[in-house]
Design an enzyme around this catalytic site. Structure first.
Site, PDB file in Angstrom:
ATOM      1  CG  ASP A   1       2.041  -7.476  -5.858  1.00 39.39           C
ATOM      2  OD1 ASP A   1       1.521  -7.075  -4.795  1.00 39.39           O
ATOM      3  OD2 ASP A   1       1.425  -8.167  -6.693  1.00 39.39           O
TER       4      ASP A   1
ATOM      5  CD  GLU B   1      -2.731  -1.359  -0.012  1.00 42.95           C
ATOM      6  OE1 GLU B   1      -2.916  -0.381  -0.763  1.00 42.95           O
ATOM      7  OE2 GLU B   1      -3.188  -2.490  -0.259  1.00 42.95           O
TER       8      GLU B   1
END
Length: 706
Positions: free
Chosen positions: A608, A544
């Site tokens: 990611d 995030e």
């Protein structure tokens, strides 16, 4: 536009409109890279767990697989072999399956207790009890049939021309659909360039299939699915009293009309660029896109005719062409189209026969073979529409003790590690780096649940009418949002319920939000070694945080303003590195012949890549002055970190869902979310002693952005 980044987007088929900026395959997916002949597997010592947590880690492994060949299969193979995907689930994993099941069981207990009148019965319990009783009363829904829809359907008969169509659509969107529904969608979010002010957002939509490409692709499978959809529409119209012949004729016209809408819609991947979806035209500018469109009647019927300049038109080209399509379509077809969209929106909440007929087509799309149990569907609707009501009891039961403090400590280490890594990025100039540090330091972290719970006192719920409750909850949320147009943004607000297994980054507030629902095993536990916590929820935190600096999030500054704050050279070099990631994923197949969309998934893939790197660096930062005994004899703590990451993504999926998600999901499949970032991360190579040339060691071909 407000851009929300989710760890995993749930598979929702009830609403197919493209919302700018917003909204999985097992080990049978194609390899991550094309490897050279692999060397013999590294001999590893036998593994012995020292407690039940370690035993569970080992039980999920497949030690016959070399971790340097396929780490996902090594980490998850044991779980994949022993787990059976429930027939009602198209995807099922350790996190977004088993954990969701545990959370749902807690929510069920809360709702059942409220319905039974157990404990203190205040306004919250009264509303939850009423909702639960009505939702589970299948006999009442069967008796009612389509009767609850009659008042809504009767409004549609007023459609005679374009002007009356827009009035009816405005009225329906302001009540029944609550902003979504036919033709387009309207919702309320912060102004991307004035993030302290709420504005209305108008975007393309109005189709019943999940994406425009379902209408436009010409391969045999796509054409067959479109035929199946048309047959489904006809079958469902039969519940409204249409004869088989009439239903078939209307369905053909409805699908043809939706195909025209799909033709003027932008591809999903293009909606990811916040610069391209920002057009603060206001109502006057919207009218200028097609002067003949009767927008005043729409906004008046919606109940918000004074929106004025505070309207962003996300997809202007769509609205430039929409009017011509509407004007050439006869009133009977427009009425049939509206009736269909009313029915499809209500179908999951009506009698058993309609619910099952609706599920038949969902099954064709996703591969799920059975409906979820009624109680589970009711829990889902409650958590979606009444999230902060049911969430209050959930957090008391599932998020106590020091969980919040531990999570905040982890975030602190990860943010400091991300900042500390910026000087090593040769492509980033000092000026841009300084501004990036300022943005990191300005990030707001929200953990577990809101500081102040949402006020539902104006929401009235019935103990007998489930559909009325669903509409009331939608209407409550829409009115709450729409009444704030042109007003100050409430930065305390949460956009996810506390009990959900998910998380998000919101660039307009520059915040990361981690609901209590995901702060549970296998991602996080006070009982876990910190290596597992950093690999699990820590990677989510790093993911995030990286969203604030992915290809979309980087365009917002530390105050949430959409503006160019990078030096030109840094932007150019960032784009070069992002292209490496996009090209890499473009070459990966979710199924044979079904490739991922590197552009659609770019932001999530960058997150990611950056997330695992930031989480690992954060763990090493935490580890400086602390020591943990190994959880498993034969595994180092660094290796446990990577297992903690990978085992949260162990997932079983149907072929149908993999094919569908390759088209519509901005996330890559679970196996690729594990293997691809790790194959490009030197920290993983070192921890698992992977040599160049093995599939999990990309070597000089490695992509790196952050």
């Amino acid at each position: 536009m407000l851009v929300r980044r989710l760890v995993l987007v749930p598979l929702l088929l009830s609403a197919a409109c493209d919302r700018p900026g917003g909204t999985q395959a097992p080990a049978t997916s194609a390899p991550v890279v094309t490897p050279a002949p692999a060397p013999a597997p590294v001999q590893r010592e036998s593994l012995v767990a020292r407690d039940p947590i370690g035993a569970e880690v080992l039980a999920s492994l497949d030690t016959t697989v070399d971790p340097c060949t396929d780490f996902y299969r090594y980490a998850c193979g044991g779980w994949l072999k022993k787990t059976t995907r429930p027939a009602d689930k198209s995807r099922y994993g350790r996190g977004f399956g088993e954990l969701a099941d545990r959370n749902n069981a807690v929510l069920r207990g809360i709702l059942e207790a409220a319905a039974a009148g157990k404990g203190k019965q205040g306004p919250v319990e009264s509303k939850l009890g009423a909702f639960w009783l009505a939702c589970n009363d299948e006999e009442a829904q069967d008796r009612a049939g389509i009767t609850p829809l009659v008042p809504v359907l009767s409004q549609i008969t007023a459609v005679k021309d374009e002007a009356s169509l827009y009035r009816v659509v405005g009225k329906l969107q302001g009540s029944f659909f609550a902003g979504g529904g036919p033709l387009f969608s309207l919702f309320i979010e912060p102004d991307a360039k004035r993030p302290d002010v709420y504005v209305a957002q108008l975007a393309q939509g109005g189709t019943g299939l999940p994406d425009r490409d379902f209408y436009l692709k010409t391969d045999a499978r796509s054409r067959a699915l479109l035929v199946a959809y048309q047959e489904h529409v006809a079958r469902m119209l039969g519940f409204l009293g249409e004869t088989p012949t009439s239903a078939l004729e209307q369905a053909a016209k409805i699908v043809a009309f939706e195909t025209e809408l799909a033709n003027i819609a932008l591809p999903r991947a293009e909606l990811r660029d916040p610069d391209k979806t920002y057009h603060m035209l206001g109502v006057v500018g919207l009218q200028g896109l097609d002067p003949a469109t009767p927008w005043p009647g729409y906004f008046s019927a919606l109940g918000y005719e004074k929106i004025g300049p505070d309207l962003n038109v996300a997809t202007p080209t769509y609205f430039t062409q929409l009017g011509a399509i509407v004007r050439k379509t006869d009133a009977a077809t427009l009425q049939a189209y509206l009736r269909w969209h009313v029915l499809r929106a209500a179908a999951p909440h009506l009698g058993k026969a309609i619910v099952e007929a609706d599920f038949t087509f969902t099954s064709a799309l996703t591969g799920a073979k059975e409906l979820s149990p009624r109680w589970e569907r009711c829990v889902g609707v409650a958590n979606s529409g009444l999230g902060e009501l049911v969430g209050q009891a959930f957090v008391k039961e599932r998020f106590a003790g020091t969980s919040k403090e531990t999570a905040l400590t982890m975030i602190g280490h990860i943010e400091r590690a991300f900042e500390a890594g910026l000087p090593s990025l040769a492509w980033m100039d000092p000026t841009t780096r300084t501004r990036a540090v300022e943005k990191i330091k300005a990030v707001i972290n929200k953990i577990g649940y809101p500081e102040e719970w949402r006020d539902y006192s104006k929401l009235k719920l019935s103990r007998k009418d489930h559909l009325a409750n669903v509409i009331a909850a939608r209407r409550f949320q829409f009115v709450r949002d729409a009444d704030r147009i042109s007003k100050a943004v409430d930065k305390r607000e949460w956009h996810m319920p506390p009990a959900i297994v998910n998380a998000y980054y919101n660039p307009s507030v520059n915040e990361m939000v981690f609901p209590a629902g995901i702060l549970q095993p296998p991602y996080f536990s006070a009982e876990f070694p910190m290596a597992m916590n950093f690999g699990g929820i820590g990677m989510v935190m790093g993911h995030e945080l990286t969203h604030g600096f992915d290809d979309q999030g980087r365009k917002f500054d530390g105050k949430g303003v959409l503006r160019e704050w990078w030096e030109p050279s840094a932007s150019t070099k960032f784009n070069e590195r992002a292209q490496c990631v996009e090209t890499l994923y473009d070459g990966i197949e979710a199924l044979p012949g079904v490739k991922l969309n590197g552009k659609l998934t770019l932001g999530e893939n960058i997150a990611d890549f950056g997330g695992i790197k930031a989480a690992y660096a954060g763990y090493k930062d935490w580890q400086k002055d602390k020591r943990e005994a190994p959880l498993v004899q034969g595994l180092s703590n660094d290796q446990l970190f990577f297992l903690g990451f990978a085992q949260g993504w162990c997932t079983l999926s149907t072929d149908e869902s993999r094919r569908l998600l390759a088209m519509i999901d901005s996330h890559s499949p679970p196996r690729e979310r594990v293997n691809v970032p790790l194959a490009h991360f030197p920290g993983f190579w070192d921890a698992w002693q992977c040599s160049p040339g093995t599939p999990m060691h990309a070597g000089e071909n490695a992509c790196e952005v952050w």
